[in-house]
Design a protein around this motif. Structure first.
Motif, PDB file in Angstrom:
ATOM      1  N   ALA A  98       6.179   1.984  10.079  1.00 15.74           N
ATOM      2  CA  ALA A  98       6.405   3.535   9.637  1.00 15.74           C
ATOM      3  C   ALA A  98       5.054   4.086   9.748  1.00 15.74           C
ATOM      4  O   ALA A  98       4.125   3.651  10.051  1.00 15.74           O
ATOM      5  N   ALA A  99       5.385   5.369  10.045  1.00 16.15           N
ATOM      6  CA  ALA A  99       4.182   6.373  10.054  1.00 16.15           C
ATOM      7  C   ALA A  99       3.110   6.039   9.016  1.00 16.15           C
ATOM      8  O   ALA A  99       3.687   6.110   7.750  1.00 16.15           O
TER       9      ALA A  99
ATOM     10  N   ALA B  63      -3.161   3.738   9.735  1.00 15.24           N
ATOM     11  CA  ALA B  63      -4.006   4.211   8.450  1.00 15.24           C
ATOM     12  C   ALA B  63      -4.236   3.093   7.289  1.00 15.24           C
ATOM     13  O   ALA B  63      -5.143   2.870   7.137  1.00 15.24           O
ATOM     14  N   CYS B  64      -3.267   2.475   7.223  1.00 14.26           N
ATOM     15  CA  CYS B  64      -3.235   1.544   6.045  1.00 14.26           C
ATOM     16  C   CYS B  64      -3.943   0.146   6.396  1.00 14.26           C
ATOM     17  O   CYS B  64      -4.813  -0.370   5.715  1.00 14.26           O
ATOM     18  N   LEU B  65      -3.529  -0.050   7.857  1.00 17.28           N
ATOM     19  CA  LEU B  65      -4.431  -1.008   8.332  1.00 17.28           C
ATOM     20  C   LEU B  65      -5.792  -1.006   8.329  1.00 17.28           C
ATOM     21  O   LEU B  65      -6.573  -1.978   8.453  1.00 17.28           O
TER      22      LEU B  65
ATOM     23  N   MET C 187       0.767  -1.296   0.056  1.00 21.33           N
ATOM     24  CA  MET C 187      -0.152   0.004  -0.045  1.00 21.33           C
ATOM     25  C   MET C 187       0.986   1.316   0.125  1.00 21.33           C
ATOM     26  O   MET C 187       0.393   2.427  -0.097  1.00 21.33           O
ATOM     27  N   GLY C 188       2.113   1.219   0.349  1.00 23.78           N
ATOM     28  CA  GLY C 188       2.961   2.161   0.046  1.00 23.78           C
ATOM     29  C   GLY C 188       3.810   2.527   1.163  1.00 23.78           C
ATOM     30  O   GLY C 188       4.601   3.626   1.237  1.00 23.78           O
ATOM     31  N   LEU C 189       3.969   1.728   2.200  1.00 25.53           N
ATOM     32  CA  LEU C 189       5.029   1.888   3.396  1.00 25.53           C
ATOM     33  C   LEU C 189       6.462   1.023   3.179  1.00 25.53           C
ATOM     34  O   LEU C 189       6.508   0.173   2.458  1.00 25.53           O
TER      35      LEU C 189
ATOM     36  N   ALA D 170      -0.927   0.585  18.967  1.00 21.48           N
ATOM     37  CA  ALA D 170      -1.653   1.671  18.148  1.00 21.48           C
ATOM     38  C   ALA D 170      -2.579   0.878  17.106  1.00 21.48           C
ATOM     39  O   ALA D 170      -3.470   1.156  16.650  1.00 21.48           O
ATOM     40  N   MET D 171      -1.928  -0.255  16.278  1.00 20.48           N
ATOM     41  CA  MET D 171      -2.551  -0.816  15.315  1.00 20.48           C
ATOM     42  C   MET D 171      -3.468  -1.658  15.682  1.00 20.48           C
ATOM     43  O   MET D 171      -4.710  -1.785  14.839  1.00 20.48           O
ATOM     44  N   THR D 172      -3.571  -2.203  16.906  1.00 19.76           N
ATOM     45  CA  THR D 172      -4.823  -2.966  17.478  1.00 19.76           C
ATOM     46  C   THR D 172      -6.396  -1.911  17.497  1.00 19.76           C
ATOM     47  O   THR D 172      -7.387  -2.787  17.544  1.00 19.76           O
TER      48      THR D 172
END
Length: 453
Positions: free
Chosen positions: A301-302, A306-308, A294-296, A358-360
């Protein structure tokens, strides 16, 4: 009636052959309420007989379907009514765990889930006994998996149970120290646990379920990665989301077919298709790789969260169009040890425990298959569990912790579990203590938005 046209069949064959599409699990969910006997021995015997009689053909039927349709079915599993409820009268939980393990060995399944308790608002005397039995029961069995629900949006968080689960994780790691703390890989602590989850180690059969249900978990991170690779790096994010939706639709169709066939052949009720993207250590079968497509530069990474979020939303939207019975957890799993891309990101310092937390907020479950130093205290593990429960409670979603304080290991070491469990790089933990907070106990009140009646 589910039907496939020629192009769909050819496309599915390609996904299986070169893009790691598989049905991760067929799970038969069995109610054990009719197995409560006069004492522990009778209850254990009734449990063993029901599992063997009702799920005895699960493995052979799964193999027949896989051969007939050419769809790999990686695991065959059973989940049962929480054993804390079934054993409340007789009390000898160790005997019931042995019956579960013996039945699982007899019918040849991979795991059996449901050595579980639901203590999100309070803990009874028999449930306290059950929680204390977990380390010995899981360490002394091969195929039994355990889960404990300690919080919910509706009730808040039972912090006494959270404290006890930190101690339980440490005790289980010590009992399985010669295997790197492997027992902890078979124990999940939940907030907002669901009743129809087919994935281990957290599967159990909720009290609202029927007598025998077939739930299927489908996984295709490699398929989604390939689809994004084809549309290229120049596609905008709306195009990316639409492509993920289309791919999730195709993946879920395969799960619907397998689940319907399995339910029919086993004379069971079709429950749900869980369309979670569950990775494996195999190269190309990684959720991290999807996020990087998706672009990371690297997961962690920052922009990772959002991608997840985009991925999870698109997977759900595509899945519900393919089946009217999508359930379970349904989204993207981010287990560190089971995802080659996540392992790589941790090893190069791109992914921390804090970023995973944070991803969770937007993923399917939570902190999953994470190894930390063996010296990590029970209070710190409890605090990590409390943080995850807070995310689940406030956001009205399922969150969970499956953490392994690997005995004798320090940051930079690796713990090898093998198979689908993979290998876990030991991650650093914040050194500052939350012991006073955990020692307070009591209950975290439910958030104001839980009042919906």
């Amino acid at each position: 009636m589910l039907s496939f046209n020629k192009n769909e069949i050819l496309e599915t064959v390609r996904m299986i052959d070169s893009e790691n599409l598989d049905v991760r699990t067929i799970t038969m969910a069995l109610s054990l309420f009719d197995c409560v006997g006069r004492d522990a021995r009778e209850t254990a015997d009734l449990i063993y007989k029901k599992i063997v009689n009702r799920a005895g053909k699960l493995v052979s039927v799964g193999n027949e379907i896989a051969e007939q349709y050419g769809v790999p079915i990686v695991n065959k599993r059973v989940s049962v009514t929480p054993i804390s409820l079934i054993g409340a009268k007789c009390g000898n939980y160790r005997l019931l765990a042995e019956a579960l393990d013996k039945a699982a060995e007899e019918i040849g399944i991979d795991f059996i889930g449901g050595y579980s308790a639901l203590v999100h608002k309070g803990t009874t005397a028999y449930e306290k006994d059950f929680l204390e039995s977990i380390p010995e029961a899981i360490a002394s069995t091969r195929k039994v998996c355990s889960s404990v629900n300690v919080g919910s949006t509706r009730s808040g968080i039972n912090m006494d149970a959270v404290r006890q689960m930190g101690e339980t994780v440490k005790a289980l790691a010590a009992r399985t120290a010669d295997e790197g703390g492997l027992g902890c890989a078979k124990l999940v602590v939940f907030c907002n646990a669901v009743e129809d989850n087919p994935f281990m180690a957290g599967a159990f059969t909720g009290v609202g379920e029927g007598d025998a249900i077939i739930n299927v978990g489908v996984s295709g991170p490699g398929v989604v990665s390939c689809a994004l690779r084809k549309i290229g790096k120049q596609a905008d994010l709306l195009t990316v989301a639409e492509e993920i939706k289309r791919t999730a639709f195709k993946i879920t169709r395969v799960g619907q077919l397998v689940a319907s066939e399995a339910a029919k052949r086993l004379s069971a009720q079709f429950g749900i298709v869980d369309l979670s993207l569950a990775p494996t250590p195999k190269v190309g079968d990684s959720v991290a790789q999807i996020l990087e497509e998706m672009g990371l530069d690297s997961v962690g990474a920052a922009g990772t969260t959002a991608c997840l979020a985009i991925l999870n939303d698109a997977v759900k939207k595509g899945g519900v169009m393919a089946s009217s019975s999508v359930g379970g957890l349904s989204g993207a799993f981010i287990p560190v040890s089971e995802d080659a891309g996540m392992i790589r990101a941790v090893q190069k310092g791109a992914l921390s425990l804090e970023k995973l937390e944070a991803m969770t907020c937007v993923c399917s479950v939570g902190l999953d298959m994470i190894a930390v130093p063996g010296s990590t205290s029970a209070a710190t593990i409890s605090a990590i569990i409390a943080d995850e429960c807070a995310i689940g409670m406030v956001n009205n979603k399922t969150t969970a912790v499956r953490i392994i304080p690997a005995p004798g290991k320090e940051v930079g070491d690796e713990v090898e579990f093998g198979g689908l469990l993979g290998k876990a790089p030991v991650m650093p933990v914040n050194p500052y203590s939350a012991e006073t907070f955990i020692r307070r106990g009591g209950r975290v009140p439910a958030p104001i938005h839980s009042l919906k009646n």
